[in-house]
Design a protein around this motif. Structure first.
Motif, short mmCIF file in Angstrom:
data_model
loop_
_atom_site.label_atom_id
_atom_site.label_comp_id
_atom_site.label_asym_id
_atom_site.label_seq_id
_atom_site.Cartn_x
_atom_site.Cartn_y
_atom_site.Cartn_z
N ARG A 62 -9.31 3.91 -9.81
CA ARG A 62 -8.16 3.78 -9.32
C ARG A 62 -8.16 3.03 -7.09
O ARG A 62 -7.08 3.37 -7.13
CB ARG A 62 -8.12 5.39 -8.47
CG ARG A 62 -7.98 6.57 -10.17
CD ARG A 62 -8.36 7.57 -10.69
NE ARG A 62 -6.62 8.53 -9.41
CZ ARG A 62 -5.62 9.03 -9.34
NH1 ARG A 62 -5.11 8.72 -10.30
NH2 ARG A 62 -5.12 9.92 -8.73
N LEU A 63 -9.37 3.29 -7.37
CA LEU A 63 -9.08 2.55 -5.66
C LEU A 63 -8.80 1.13 -5.61
O LEU A 63 -8.02 1.08 -4.63
CB LEU A 63 -10.42 2.58 -4.91
CG LEU A 63 -11.25 3.69 -4.46
CD1 LEU A 63 -12.52 3.55 -3.80
CD2 LEU A 63 -10.33 3.90 -2.92
N ALA A 66 -5.15 1.52 -6.32
CA ALA A 66 -3.87 2.41 -5.25
C ALA A 66 -4.16 1.00 -3.64
O ALA A 66 -3.36 0.99 -3.00
CB ALA A 66 -5.08 3.29 -4.80
N THR A 70 -0.81 0.68 -2.18
CA THR A 70 -0.52 0.58 -0.22
C THR A 70 -0.34 -0.52 -0.22
O THR A 70 0.95 -0.69 1.31
CB THR A 70 -1.86 0.83 0.46
OG1 THR A 70 -2.49 2.39 -0.38
CG2 THR A 70 -1.91 1.06 1.35
N SER A 204 -0.09 6.53 4.11
CA SER A 204 -1.33 7.53 4.40
C SER A 204 -1.32 8.23 4.48
O SER A 204 -1.18 9.91 3.19
CB SER A 204 -2.20 6.94 4.27
OG SER A 204 -3.27 5.74 3.97
N SER A 219 -1.71 5.97 -4.40
CA SER A 219 -1.97 4.91 -3.10
C SER A 219 -3.81 5.94 -2.35
O SER A 219 -4.00 6.79 -3.05
CB SER A 219 -0.90 5.24 -2.43
OG SER A 219 -0.55 6.89 -2.31
N TRP A 220 -4.29 5.23 -1.75
CA TRP A 220 -5.35 6.50 -0.68
C TRP A 220 -5.11 7.33 -0.38
O TRP A 220 -5.59 7.78 -0.08
CB TRP A 220 -5.77 4.77 0.06
CG TRP A 220 -6.19 3.47 -0.55
CD1 TRP A 220 -7.13 3.81 -1.66
CD2 TRP A 220 -7.16 2.42 0.44
NE1 TRP A 220 -7.11 2.02 -1.94
CE2 TRP A 220 -7.09 1.39 -0.61
CE3 TRP A 220 -6.09 1.69 1.34
CZ2 TRP A 220 -7.68 0.10 -0.99
CZ3 TRP A 220 -6.44 0.58 1.43
CH2 TRP A 220 -7.31 -0.30 0.61
N MET A 223 -4.85 9.51 -2.97
CA MET A 223 -6.02 10.04 -3.80
C MET A 223 -6.55 11.04 -2.76
O MET A 223 -7.34 11.69 -3.02
CB MET A 223 -7.04 9.04 -3.72
CG MET A 223 -6.50 8.03 -5.23
SD MET A 223 -7.33 6.22 -4.63
CE MET A 223 -9.27 7.33 -5.79
N PRO A 241 -11.93 6.94 -0.80
CA PRO A 241 -10.68 6.39 -0.78
C PRO A 241 -10.22 6.72 1.19
O PRO A 241 -9.40 5.66 1.75
CB PRO A 241 -8.97 6.86 -1.19
CG PRO A 241 -9.55 8.91 -1.89
CD PRO A 241 -11.26 7.55 -1.72
#
Length: 283
Positions: A62-63, A66, A70, A204, A219-220, A223, A241
């Motif tokens: 996911r990181l 993401a 982003t 973010s 996205s971070w 998260m 994140p």
């Protein structure tokens, strides 16, 4: 420091480009037998080296995915505001008169609204999609480049090389394109590097508030928002994140400072002088 910053940004860029096609499915897969796995353990496989969330999804995957989401918002927003604001500012500053006055008043009106508040209002009214995010963030940042390019081009307008070009019959747009733009561009690129950090943090923040990137995209900031309720028993879902946001913004800030020093003839000597002699004045 600049080399380390470039390495971090290169890693983020590779994740943004290669992550979605390689790890997109893994970032969405739920493993209910691997819920809230602690990080730095490979008992369930390498994909859980950074742990898993409450649905058993890989935090590492996911990181990486993401990062692409982003940057798909931050990079187009910065490029769009850079191009529009720079061309508009050089046009207004070189021609002066009513063009400059009208342009500055428009910039003042946009800057009178806080960027984050303007984005919140617009995205609350319209659909919080990636295109709308890019549009509202780019519009909010255009005055930054407009004012910078206007100030630089207005000062360069009275230089001898501009007067000489006009004497030989060169048009205004040709002077701007051939003589003004190459001088103004390094300053604008430095501003864009710093502004990239602001745009990424704004995206973010909007995702954290729930009006930015929407699931199933990730996205971070999203998260961090999803992991804040699990800080007591699954801190890694929000901390990692958050660290990615911090490392990327710090790396871009360091690189912007280096680029500003390298592009300024009055400061460039600092990059060539040995470290032991930098404490004193220029030899």
């Amino acid at each position: 420091m600049a080399v380390a910053a470039c390495a971090v940004l290169l890693l983020v860029g590779l994740c943004a480009v290669l992550g979605p096609p390689l790890l997109g499915d893994l970032a969405r897969e739920q493993h209910l037998r691997a819920v809230k796995l602690r990080p730095f353990s490979t008992d369930e496989g390498w994909e859980f080296v950074l742990g898993s969330d409450s649905l058993g999804r890989s935090v590492l995957a996911r990181l990486v995915v993401a990062a692409g989401t982003t940057l798909s918002v931050a990079v187009p927003a910065v490029l769009l505001s850079l191009v529009v604001g720079s061309v508009w500012g050089m046009w207004a500053g070189f021609h002066r008169g009513w063009r400059e006055s009208v342009s500055m008043r428009i910039a003042d009106v946009i800057l009178s609204f806080p960027s984050l508040l303007l984005a919140v209002v617009v995205l609350y009214v319209f659909d919080p999609s990636v295109a709308n995010l890019v549009a509202v963030l780019a519009t909010a940042r255009i005055p930054v480049y407009l004012r910078t390019a206007r100030a630089e081009s207005a000062e360069l307008r009275g230089r001898l090389f501009a007067d000489a070009a006009r004497t030989f019959g060169t048009g205004n747009w040709a002077i701007v394109r051939r003589h003004v733009a190459p001088i103004v561009l390094p300053t604008l690129l430095t501003v864009a590097a710093v502004d990239f950090c602001f745009v990424m943090l704004t995206e973010s923040s909007l995702s954290f508030l729930g009006i930015g990137i929407q699931p199933p995209d990730v996205s971070w900031g999203l998260m961090v928002a999803q992991g804040r309720a699990e800080l007591q028993n699954a801190w890694w879902t929000a901390v990692f994140p958050g660290l990615a946001i911090i490392l990327t913004t710090v790396a871009m800030t360091v690189l912007a400072g280096w680029a500003r020093m390298a592009g300024d003839p009055a400061q460039r000597w600092r990059l060539t002088v040995p470290r032991k002699t930098r404490k004193g004045e220029r030899p």
